[in-house]
Write a protein that holds these residues in place. Sequence first.
Motif, short mmCIF file in Angstrom:
data_model
loop_
_atom_site.label_atom_id
_atom_site.label_comp_id
_atom_site.label_asym_id
_atom_site.label_seq_id
_atom_site.Cartn_x
_atom_site.Cartn_y
_atom_site.Cartn_z
N LEU A 21 0.83 -1.21 0.00
CA LEU A 21 0.00 0.00 0.00
C LEU A 21 0.87 1.26 0.00
O LEU A 21 0.55 2.24 -0.67
CB LEU A 21 -0.93 0.00 1.21
CG LEU A 21 -2.12 -0.95 1.11
CD1 LEU A 21 -2.93 -0.93 2.39
CD2 LEU A 21 -3.02 -0.59 -0.07
N LEU A 24 2.10 1.84 -3.40
CA LEU A 24 1.01 2.38 -4.22
C LEU A 24 0.85 3.88 -3.97
O LEU A 24 0.72 4.67 -4.91
CB LEU A 24 -0.28 1.63 -3.89
CG LEU A 24 -1.45 1.84 -4.83
CD1 LEU A 24 -1.12 1.26 -6.20
CD2 LEU A 24 -2.70 1.19 -4.28
N PHE A 65 -2.49 15.45 -30.99
CA PHE A 65 -3.34 14.58 -31.83
C PHE A 65 -4.69 15.28 -31.99
O PHE A 65 -5.00 16.20 -31.21
CB PHE A 65 -3.51 13.21 -31.16
CG PHE A 65 -3.83 13.33 -29.70
CD1 PHE A 65 -5.13 13.53 -29.27
CD2 PHE A 65 -2.84 13.30 -28.74
CE1 PHE A 65 -5.43 13.68 -27.93
CE2 PHE A 65 -3.13 13.44 -27.39
CZ PHE A 65 -4.42 13.64 -26.99
N GLU A 68 -10.55 14.23 -29.22
CA GLU A 68 -11.69 13.33 -29.26
C GLU A 68 -12.75 13.83 -28.26
O GLU A 68 -12.54 14.83 -27.58
CB GLU A 68 -11.24 11.91 -28.91
CG GLU A 68 -10.32 11.32 -29.97
CD GLU A 68 -9.88 9.90 -29.68
OE1 GLU A 68 -10.56 9.22 -28.89
OE2 GLU A 68 -8.84 9.50 -30.22
N ARG A 69 -13.83 13.07 -28.20
CA ARG A 69 -14.94 13.49 -27.33
C ARG A 69 -14.48 13.71 -25.88
O ARG A 69 -14.88 14.68 -25.24
CB ARG A 69 -16.01 12.40 -27.38
CG ARG A 69 -17.27 12.74 -26.65
CD ARG A 69 -18.23 11.58 -26.77
NE ARG A 69 -19.40 11.81 -25.95
CZ ARG A 69 -20.39 10.93 -25.83
NH1 ARG A 69 -20.34 9.81 -26.49
NH2 ARG A 69 -21.42 11.19 -25.08
N TYR A 70 -13.66 12.81 -25.39
CA TYR A 70 -13.16 12.91 -24.02
C TYR A 70 -12.47 14.24 -23.78
O TYR A 70 -12.72 14.92 -22.78
CB TYR A 70 -12.17 11.75 -23.77
CG TYR A 70 -11.37 11.90 -22.50
CD1 TYR A 70 -11.90 11.53 -21.28
CD2 TYR A 70 -10.06 12.41 -22.54
CE1 TYR A 70 -11.16 11.67 -20.12
CE2 TYR A 70 -9.32 12.55 -21.38
CZ TYR A 70 -9.87 12.18 -20.18
OH TYR A 70 -9.13 12.33 -19.03
N HIS A 71 -11.60 14.65 -24.73
CA HIS A 71 -10.83 15.87 -24.54
C HIS A 71 -11.74 17.11 -24.58
O HIS A 71 -11.56 18.05 -23.81
CB HIS A 71 -9.74 15.97 -25.61
CG HIS A 71 -8.89 14.74 -25.67
ND1 HIS A 71 -9.03 13.79 -26.67
CD2 HIS A 71 -7.95 14.27 -24.82
CE1 HIS A 71 -8.17 12.80 -26.45
NE2 HIS A 71 -7.51 13.06 -25.33
N ARG A 74 -13.57 17.33 -21.30
CA ARG A 74 -12.68 17.80 -20.22
C ARG A 74 -12.45 19.30 -20.34
O ARG A 74 -12.44 20.01 -19.33
CB ARG A 74 -11.32 17.10 -20.30
CG ARG A 74 -11.37 15.65 -19.95
CD ARG A 74 -11.30 15.44 -18.45
NE ARG A 74 -11.98 14.18 -18.10
CZ ARG A 74 -11.88 13.56 -16.96
NH1 ARG A 74 -11.16 14.06 -15.99
NH2 ARG A 74 -12.53 12.44 -16.73
N TYR A 106 -1.54 15.98 -19.00
CA TYR A 106 -0.29 15.73 -19.71
C TYR A 106 -0.47 15.59 -21.23
O TYR A 106 0.48 15.70 -21.98
CB TYR A 106 0.43 14.51 -19.13
CG TYR A 106 -0.22 13.18 -19.41
CD1 TYR A 106 0.01 12.49 -20.59
CD2 TYR A 106 -1.06 12.59 -18.47
CE1 TYR A 106 -0.58 11.26 -20.83
CE2 TYR A 106 -1.65 11.37 -18.70
CZ TYR A 106 -1.41 10.70 -19.88
OH TYR A 106 -1.99 9.49 -20.12
N TRP A 107 -1.71 15.38 -21.67
CA TRP A 107 -1.94 15.24 -23.10
C TRP A 107 -2.06 16.59 -23.81
O TRP A 107 -2.19 16.65 -25.03
CB TRP A 107 -3.16 14.36 -23.36
CG TRP A 107 -4.31 14.60 -22.42
CD1 TRP A 107 -4.54 13.96 -21.24
CD2 TRP A 107 -5.38 15.53 -22.56
NE1 TRP A 107 -5.69 14.43 -20.64
CE2 TRP A 107 -6.22 15.39 -21.43
CE3 TRP A 107 -5.71 16.47 -23.53
CZ2 TRP A 107 -7.37 16.17 -21.25
CZ3 TRP A 107 -6.85 17.24 -23.36
CH2 TRP A 107 -7.65 17.08 -22.22
#
Lengths: 122, 301
Positions: A21, A24, A65, A68-71, A74, A106-107
């Motif tokens: 743990l 982690l 890149f 996409e929908r996710y970006h 966000r 980070y993207w």
Amino acid sequence: MPRERQSLAFRALRSPTIRRLLILVLLIVAYQVWLTVQASGKVDPAVGDERDMRGRFSADVELGFPPERYHILRMQKHGRIAGTDGNVVHLRGVAPAGVDALAREYWIERIVPPEDETPAAR
Amino acid sequence: MASDTTDTARTAKPVRRAPAGRTPRKGGASPGVVRARKVWLWLTRRAAFRNLGPFVPVIALWWLVAELGVFDEAFFVGPPRVVEEFGDLMRKGILPGYLTDSLTRLAYGVGFGLAIGLPMGFVVAMFAKVRRFFWPILLFFQAVADIAWLPIVIVWFGFSLTAVTFVIVYTIVFPLMLSVVAGVEQVPRELLRAARSLGAGRVRVFFEVILPGALPSVAGGIRTGLGYGWRALVAAEIIVGTSGVGFMMFDARRVGDISQVFLGMAVLGILWYALDAMVLAPFERATVERWGMVRSLEADG
């Protein structure tokens, strides 16, 4: 009394579960530190120079890149999407805190002021 | 003579005998077989091999079926495609983002589920009147599936974190309460009477007799409840969510990218396996070894 406490801590550290743990937790902390480190220098100093009455501004967010929908979802949390152009997403009405939050993703490669910013575009 | 034999048996090295019904081959096994047996023995002693080894034939079969082209690539993809998709989604930040959302929801659900289920379980188990009142309700809701709540939960809370958390909490609470009740019932009555006769008050009896005695069952209940909660999370994300691993898998179906569905399943399985192996199984083992052993020895004695 302090000796007993120490032995309890040592006993806890000897437990494989506690050790796993701890590893982690260390990994999560390292990931958060890395996010903070990579966020520095990503925002152009000119971002936020021209603000509206509420202190908000426009910014172009550049990805490595096509978004996409996710970006898009966000980025919508931090401003209005005014369109996309290749790898660039045009954001309007962004708050300074929003820019900081976006820089931690980070993207996202760069956050720059819009090239053709006009009052109408805002 | 007898003592001599016993001493010899104690000091002599164990001799490997041939299994009954078989005669040892002349000259013994070949060096290759012996080496292979040694390697196998060495491998089976490694925790990593024991944990990951069973997956090797499963992945090999999956790979083989994909390579043979038994199913069209639009419906069934192999491990290389899934690994490639994993890299792509990591690079784009989609998988870490969705995973963070799922784990945050699970943490909220588990936190509230344990905070509600554990005390309620003990109250129902220890007070006869409360138990008589709650028992039929408990059994009724145990039978109503978590997914059956989704339509009404969406009406109440909308497509929100609250809706997902509600479903997870609901899924965890009832199995946990039933496990707590079973655990309290297993505590030997003699121990309770002994503690009381020695002058222990209600609080002391609870913390020093009932709670430790019920722990093996409670640990099992937590493990089961969390497993149910993990499944409920995915189901809720598929229907309610706007993010999360479950949503990613469902959204992938919309755009016909089946590799994301496979990846989602792999990620869910690996995460649960890791959580169970790292925390839940050791916790259950520790409580059973500590308290279950004490109880069984006392029962035997």
